[in-house]
Design a protein around this motif. Structure first.
Motif, PDB file in Angstrom:
ATOM      1  N   THR A  48       0.835  -1.190   0.000  1.00 57.34           N
ATOM      2  CA  THR A  48       0.000   0.000   0.000  1.00 57.34           C
ATOM      3  C   THR A  48       0.876   1.249   0.000  1.00 57.34           C
ATOM      4  N   ARG A  49       0.360   2.320  -0.642  1.00 57.96           N
ATOM      5  CA  ARG A  49       1.133   3.558  -0.754  1.00 57.96           C
ATOM      6  C   ARG A  49       0.904   4.430   0.465  1.00 57.96           C
ATOM      7  N   ASP A  50       1.247   3.896   1.637  1.00 61.36           N
ATOM      8  CA  ASP A  50       1.209   4.694   2.854  1.00 61.36           C
ATOM      9  C   ASP A  50       2.473   4.411   3.648  1.00 61.36           C
ATOM     10  N   ARG A  51       2.635   5.138   4.731  1.00 64.49           N
ATOM     11  CA  ARG A  51       3.876   5.019   5.509  1.00 64.49           C
ATOM     12  C   ARG A  51       4.085   3.597   6.020  1.00 64.49           C
ATOM     13  N   GLN A  52       3.051   3.000   6.579  1.00 65.60           N
ATOM     14  CA  GLN A  52       3.207   1.672   7.148  1.00 65.60           C
ATOM     15  C   GLN A  52       3.489   0.629   6.067  1.00 65.60           C
ATOM     16  N   GLY A  53       2.851   0.783   4.917  1.00 66.12           N
ATOM     17  CA  GLY A  53       3.112  -0.160   3.837  1.00 66.12           C
ATOM     18  C   GLY A  53       4.567  -0.129   3.399  1.00 66.12           C
ATOM     19  N   LEU A  54       5.144   1.070   3.297  1.00 64.94           N
ATOM     20  CA  LEU A  54       6.549   1.171   2.913  1.00 64.94           C
ATOM     21  C   LEU A  54       7.460   0.618   3.995  1.00 64.94           C
ATOM     22  N   LEU A  55       7.146   0.903   5.262  1.00 66.08           N
ATOM     23  CA  LEU A  55       7.972   0.392   6.350  1.00 66.08           C
ATOM     24  C   LEU A  55       7.929  -1.134   6.409  1.00 66.08           C
ATOM     25  N   ASP A  56       6.763  -1.709   6.151  1.00 63.37           N
ATOM     26  CA  ASP A  56       6.662  -3.171   6.139  1.00 63.37           C
ATOM     27  C   ASP A  56       7.490  -3.756   4.993  1.00 63.37           C
TER      28      ASP A  56
END
Length: 271
Positions: free
Chosen positions: A2-10
């Motif tokens: 997903t294009r959100d902060r948590q998606g990138l961190l995961d």
């Protein structure tokens, strides 16, 4: 992803666990290239090979940013990645515009915005719109009999008598006469490097010729003296020695003799 902060961190956590040669890393880099970098490149207006080069450079720069541990603590890591990619694409545009490496291109661009530097002009559009290349023929000579024309001719004749080829001597005198850089202080000779490049002369010869013909702030050159004092000064001993020194590197330079005559030589000043 997903294009959100948590998606990138995961996604980055998976990369940290499996490495950049893993499938999660490939998926992450592929998504960033096709969904972020390529649309950005097209939106800026690049096409063809220029777009491909900018996309590759931005992709590499973004990968380096993804390896930065500080990205994990950023409030908006996707914003950081977008800004990194955008700056990398613009850097490629500026590098092509100024014909230099990216860091220098950013400096030139900033100088252009403040009016301290003009953007280089490409020849192809000018030729296509009807402009022609510069005439390679030498500039028109002053009217015969004028003081300037006489001085140029006398100086060329003096160089010829010192051992220079007559055609080359006239060209040297004409090139030096067209110099517009400000004269330097003391024995500092200004303009000899461009002269050496234009006439394919050894640096030492170009420097001695420039000093002989132009002089400096403290000493008028041969051309100025011919105009101000007349043709008789061509027979002065120091000028004859200076002209001979332009043909033989083993002879003392005119600047050395100039300082010797004054009894001192500035410290750290090379002749």
């Amino acid at each position: 992803m997903t294009r959100d902060r948590q998606g990138l961190l995961d996604a980055l956590a998976l990369v940290d666990a499996h490495g950049w040669d893993s499938e999660p890393a490939t998926d992450l880099l592929t998504q960033i290239r096709y969904e972020l970098i390529r649309p950005l490149t097209i939106d800026i207006g690049l096409r063809g090979t220029a777009a491909a080069q900018a996309e590759a450079s931005a992709w590499e720069t973004v990968w380096l940013k993804l390896c930065d541990p500080h990205l994990r603590s950023a409030t908006s890591p996707w914003g950081v990645i977008w800004q990194t990619a955008r700056r990398a694409v613009l850097a490629e545009v500026l590098a092509a515009r100024w014909g230099t490496e990216t860091r220098r291109a950013w400096e030139h661009n900033a100088e252009e915005r403040t009016g301290r530097r003009a953007r280089p002009i490409r020849l192809e559009p000018l030729l296509a719109s009807g402009y022609d290349t510069a005439d390679p023929s030498p500039p028109p000579e002053p009217a015969p009999g004028a003081p300037v024309a006489s001085a140029l001719q006398l100086a060329a004749d003096a160089l010829t008598q010192a051992g220079w080829d007559a055609v080359e001597a006239r060209r040297i005198v004409a090139e030096v006469a067209l110099m517009d850089e400000a004269l330097g202080r003391g024995a500092t000779v200004v303009g000899w490097r461009p002269l050496a490049a234009r006439l394919a002369l050894p640096p030492w010869q170009a420097r001695r010729l420039t000093y002989l013909l132009r002089g400096s702030v403290d000493r008028p050159g041969l051309l100025a003296r011919l105009i101000a004092e007349g043709p008789h000064i061509i027979h002065a001993v120091e000028l004859r020695e200076a002209m001979a020194a332009t043909r033989s590197r083993t002879l003392p330079t005119p600047t050395q003799r100039c300082f010797a005559a004054r009894g001192s030589r500035p410290q750290g000043l090379a002749c």
